[in-house]
Design a protein around this motif. Structure first.
Motif, PDB file in Angstrom:
ATOM      1  N   GLU A   8      -4.423 -16.102  -9.774  1.00 58.97           N
ATOM      2  CA  GLU A   8      -3.866 -16.821  -8.622  1.00 58.97           C
ATOM      3  C   GLU A   8      -2.934 -15.896  -7.829  1.00 58.97           C
ATOM      4  OE1 GLU A   8      -0.633 -20.339  -8.012  1.00 58.97           O
ATOM      5  OE2 GLU A   8      -2.159 -20.682  -9.549  1.00 58.97           O
ATOM      6  N   THR A   9      -2.110 -15.156  -8.547  1.00 55.65           N
ATOM      7  CA  THR A   9      -1.191 -14.217  -7.895  1.00 55.65           C
ATOM      8  C   THR A   9      -1.969 -13.103  -7.207  1.00 55.65           C
ATOM      9  OG1 THR A   9       0.474 -14.693  -9.571  1.00 55.65           O
ATOM     10  CG2 THR A   9       0.797 -12.716  -8.268  1.00 55.65           C
ATOM     11  N   LYS A  10      -3.007 -12.605  -7.865  1.00 61.46           N
ATOM     12  CA  LYS A  10      -3.826 -11.545  -7.273  1.00 61.46           C
ATOM     13  C   LYS A  10      -4.493 -12.038  -5.990  1.00 61.46           C
ATOM     14  CE  LYS A  10      -4.818  -9.058 -11.529  1.00 61.46           C
ATOM     15  NZ  LYS A  10      -5.843  -8.609 -12.470  1.00 61.46           N
ATOM     16  N   ALA A  13      -1.901 -12.389  -3.271  1.00 63.27           N
ATOM     17  CA  ALA A  13      -1.501 -11.071  -2.771  1.00 63.27           C
ATOM     18  C   ALA A  13      -2.581 -10.492  -1.861  1.00 63.27           C
ATOM     19  CB  ALA A  13      -1.230 -10.131  -3.939  1.00 63.27           C
ATOM     20  N   MET A  14      -3.837 -10.677  -2.224  1.00 66.95           N
ATOM     21  CA  MET A  14      -4.933 -10.159  -1.412  1.00 66.95           C
ATOM     22  C   MET A  14      -4.984 -10.881  -0.065  1.00 66.95           C
ATOM     23  SD  MET A  14      -7.175  -7.872  -1.074  1.00 66.95           S
ATOM     24  CE  MET A  14      -7.579  -7.147  -2.630  1.00 66.95           C
ATOM     25  N   LYS A  15      -4.723 -12.189  -0.053  1.00 66.11           N
ATOM     26  CA  LYS A  15      -4.709 -12.947   1.205  1.00 66.11           C
ATOM     27  C   LYS A  15      -3.610 -12.417   2.122  1.00 66.11           C
ATOM     28  CE  LYS A  15      -6.427 -17.367  -0.559  1.00 66.11           C
ATOM     29  NZ  LYS A  15      -6.071 -18.775  -0.849  1.00 66.11           N
ATOM     30  N   VAL A  16      -2.435 -12.171   1.548  1.00 64.00           N
ATOM     31  CA  VAL A  16      -1.319 -11.659   2.343  1.00 64.00           C
ATOM     32  C   VAL A  16      -1.643 -10.266   2.855  1.00 64.00           C
ATOM     33  CG1 VAL A  16       1.108 -10.954   2.254  1.00 64.00           C
ATOM     34  CG2 VAL A  16       0.398 -13.079   1.162  1.00 64.00           C
ATOM     35  N   ALA A  17      -2.219  -9.438   1.998  1.00 67.24           N
ATOM     36  CA  ALA A  17      -2.556  -8.069   2.398  1.00 67.24           C
ATOM     37  C   ALA A  17      -3.601  -8.074   3.514  1.00 67.24           C
ATOM     38  CB  ALA A  17      -3.059  -7.277   1.197  1.00 67.24           C
ATOM     39  N   LYS A  18      -4.581  -8.945   3.434  1.00 71.32           N
ATOM     40  CA  LYS A  18      -5.626  -9.021   4.470  1.00 71.32           C
ATOM     41  C   LYS A  18      -5.059  -9.597   5.763  1.00 71.32           C
ATOM     42  CE  LYS A  18      -9.740  -9.141   1.585  1.00 71.32           C
ATOM     43  NZ  LYS A  18     -10.947  -9.870   1.207  1.00 71.32           N
ATOM     44  N   ALA A  19      -4.095 -10.523   5.612  1.00 74.68           N
ATOM     45  CA  ALA A  19      -3.505 -11.130   6.808  1.00 74.68           C
ATOM     46  C   ALA A  19      -2.675 -10.117   7.583  1.00 74.68           C
ATOM     47  CB  ALA A  19      -2.647 -12.327   6.417  1.00 74.68           C
ATOM     48  N   THR A  20      -2.089  -9.155   6.890  1.00 72.80           N
ATOM     49  CA  THR A  20      -1.253  -8.145   7.553  1.00 72.80           C
ATOM     50  C   THR A  20      -1.996  -6.833   7.784  1.00 72.80           C
ATOM     51  OG1 THR A  20      -0.384  -7.411   5.418  1.00 72.80           O
ATOM     52  CG2 THR A  20       0.871  -9.103   6.583  1.00 72.80           C
ATOM     53  N   GLN A  21      -3.288  -6.855   7.550  1.00 77.51           N
ATOM     54  CA  GLN A  21      -4.089  -5.634   7.667  1.00 77.51           C
ATOM     55  C   GLN A  21      -4.113  -5.153   9.116  1.00 77.51           C
ATOM     56  OE1 GLN A  21      -8.080  -6.229   6.339  1.00 77.51           O
ATOM     57  NE2 GLN A  21      -8.470  -4.059   6.039  1.00 77.51           N
ATOM     58  N   LYS A  22      -3.924  -3.851   9.286  1.00 81.79           N
ATOM     59  CA  LYS A  22      -3.926  -3.237  10.616  1.00 81.79           C
ATOM     60  C   LYS A  22      -5.338  -2.727  10.935  1.00 81.79           C
ATOM     61  CE  LYS A  22       0.800  -2.322  10.912  1.00 81.79           C
ATOM     62  NZ  LYS A  22       1.489  -3.471  11.210  1.00 81.79           N
ATOM     63  N   PRO A  23      -5.676  -2.637  12.193  1.00 81.68           N
ATOM     64  CA  PRO A  23      -6.998  -2.093  12.551  1.00 81.68           C
ATOM     65  C   PRO A  23      -7.125  -0.643  12.078  1.00 81.68           C
ATOM     66  CG  PRO A  23      -5.902  -3.065  14.479  1.00 81.68           C
ATOM     67  CD  PRO A  23      -4.919  -3.078  13.356  1.00 81.68           C
ATOM     68  N   GLY A  24      -8.238  -0.339  11.518  1.00 87.29           N
ATOM     69  CA  GLY A  24      -8.500   1.014  11.039  1.00 87.29           C
ATOM     70  C   GLY A  24      -8.009   1.253   9.623  1.00 87.29           C
ATOM     71  N   GLN A  25      -7.456   0.246   9.008  1.00 86.81           N
ATOM     72  CA  GLN A  25      -6.957   0.390   7.635  1.00 86.81           C
ATOM     73  C   GLN A  25      -8.131   0.278   6.677  1.00 86.81           C
ATOM     74  OE1 GLN A  25      -3.422  -1.901   6.851  1.00 86.81           O
ATOM     75  NE2 GLN A  25      -4.065  -2.310   4.761  1.00 86.81           N
ATOM     76  N   THR A  26      -8.192   1.174   5.702  1.00 86.05           N
ATOM     77  CA  THR A  26      -9.315   1.175   4.759  1.00 86.05           C
ATOM     78  C   THR A  26      -9.111   0.102   3.694  1.00 86.05           C
ATOM     79  OG1 THR A  26      -8.265   2.757   3.279  1.00 86.05           O
ATOM     80  CG2 THR A  26      -9.602   3.669   5.080  1.00 86.05           C
ATOM     81  N   GLY A  36       0.924  -3.812  -4.499  1.00 87.03           N
ATOM     82  CA  GLY A  36       2.370  -3.825  -4.297  1.00 87.03           C
ATOM     83  C   GLY A  36       2.898  -5.238  -4.143  1.00 87.03           C
ATOM     84  N   ILE A  37       2.153  -6.046  -3.407  1.00 83.77           N
ATOM     85  CA  ILE A  37       2.547  -7.449  -3.241  1.00 83.77           C
ATOM     86  C   ILE A  37       2.486  -8.180  -4.578  1.00 83.77           C
ATOM     87  CG2 ILE A  37       1.913  -9.627  -2.128  1.00 83.77           C
ATOM     88  CD1 ILE A  37       0.995  -7.931   0.292  1.00 83.77           C
ATOM     89  N   GLU A  38       1.457  -7.894  -5.369  1.00 86.99           N
ATOM     90  CA  GLU A  38       1.333  -8.504  -6.709  1.00 86.99           C
ATOM     91  C   GLU A  38       2.570  -8.193  -7.551  1.00 86.99           C
ATOM     92  OE1 GLU A  38      -2.199  -7.231  -8.771  1.00 86.99           O
ATOM     93  OE2 GLU A  38      -3.466  -7.741  -7.061  1.00 86.99           O
ATOM     94  N   LYS A  39       2.963  -6.927  -7.539  1.00 83.19           N
ATOM     95  CA  LYS A  39       4.138  -6.533  -8.321  1.00 83.19           C
ATOM     96  C   LYS A  39       5.387  -7.253  -7.826  1.00 83.19           C
ATOM     97  CE  LYS A  39       2.473  -1.989  -9.702  1.00 83.19           C
ATOM     98  NZ  LYS A  39       2.668  -0.533  -9.606  1.00 83.19           N
ATOM     99  N   GLY A  40       5.506  -7.385  -6.518  1.00 82.30           N
ATOM    100  CA  GLY A  40       6.648  -8.088  -5.941  1.00 82.30           C
ATOM    101  C   GLY A  40       6.677  -9.555  -6.343  1.00 82.30           C
ATOM    102  N   ILE A  41       5.517 -10.188  -6.290  1.00 81.91           N
ATOM    103  CA  ILE A  41       5.421 -11.597  -6.691  1.00 81.91           C
ATOM    104  C   ILE A  41       5.744 -11.752  -8.171  1.00 81.91           C
ATOM    105  CG2 ILE A  41       3.824 -13.530  -7.011  1.00 81.91           C
ATOM    106  CD1 ILE A  41       2.415 -12.639  -4.418  1.00 81.91           C
ATOM    107  N   ALA A  42       5.203 -10.848  -8.994  1.00 83.61           N
ATOM    108  CA  ALA A  42       5.456 -10.903 -10.438  1.00 83.61           C
ATOM    109  C   ALA A  42       6.945 -10.722 -10.727  1.00 83.61           C
ATOM    110  CB  ALA A  42       4.634  -9.846 -11.158  1.00 83.61           C
ATOM    111  N   GLU A  43       7.576  -9.779 -10.033  1.00 82.50           N
ATOM    112  CA  GLU A  43       9.012  -9.540 -10.214  1.00 82.50           C
ATOM    113  C   GLU A  43       9.827 -10.767  -9.794  1.00 82.50           C
ATOM    114  OE1 GLU A  43      12.344  -7.664 -11.472  1.00 82.50           O
ATOM    115  OE2 GLU A  43      10.293  -6.934 -11.730  1.00 82.50           O
TER     116      GLU A  43
END
Length: 108
Positions: A8-10, A13-26, A36-43
């Motif tokens: 659930e956390t993963k 985190a992936m939803k947040v990462a995709k929502a903030t994804q910049k154009p041209g980001q791999t 990084g977001i996963e680690k932040g949520i876990a902490e």
């Protein structure tokens, strides 16, 4: 100590990462950001659990102290404490009943 992060956390985190994804980001960059977001949520969850444990411990100590204080208070107070009103009431009722009885006898 290996941390296991829930799916659930993963996913979150992936939803947040995709929502903030910049154009041209791999995808790899997005994946690293998600980790990084996963680690932040876990902490954050770990901190919240710690706070909850401390709060619960404090609540239990307060309950114990309150119980201990009430037990001390009960042991220090005499068992048969009477107030002045409690001492006067039976005599007052007795006198009133006699006045009523005498009045009833005189009128009857």
């Amino acid at each position: 100590m290996a941390q296991t992060i829930s799916n659930e956390t993963k996913n979150e985190a992936m939803k947040v990462a995709k929502a903030t994804q910049k154009p041209g980001q791999t995808k790899e960059q997005t994946k690293l950001i998600a980790q990084g977001i996963e680690k932040g949520i876990a902490e954050y969850k770990k901190q919240q659990k710690s706070k909850a444990r401390a709060k619960d411990k404090q609540r239990k100590q307060a309950l114990k102290a309150k119980a201990r204080d009430s037990a001390d208070l009960e042991s220090n107070t005499p068992e048969h404490t009477t107030t002045k009103n409690q001492q006067i009431l039976p005599w007052l009722l007795l006198i009133l009943s006699w006045i009523g009885f005498i009045g009833w006898q005189l009128l009857g």
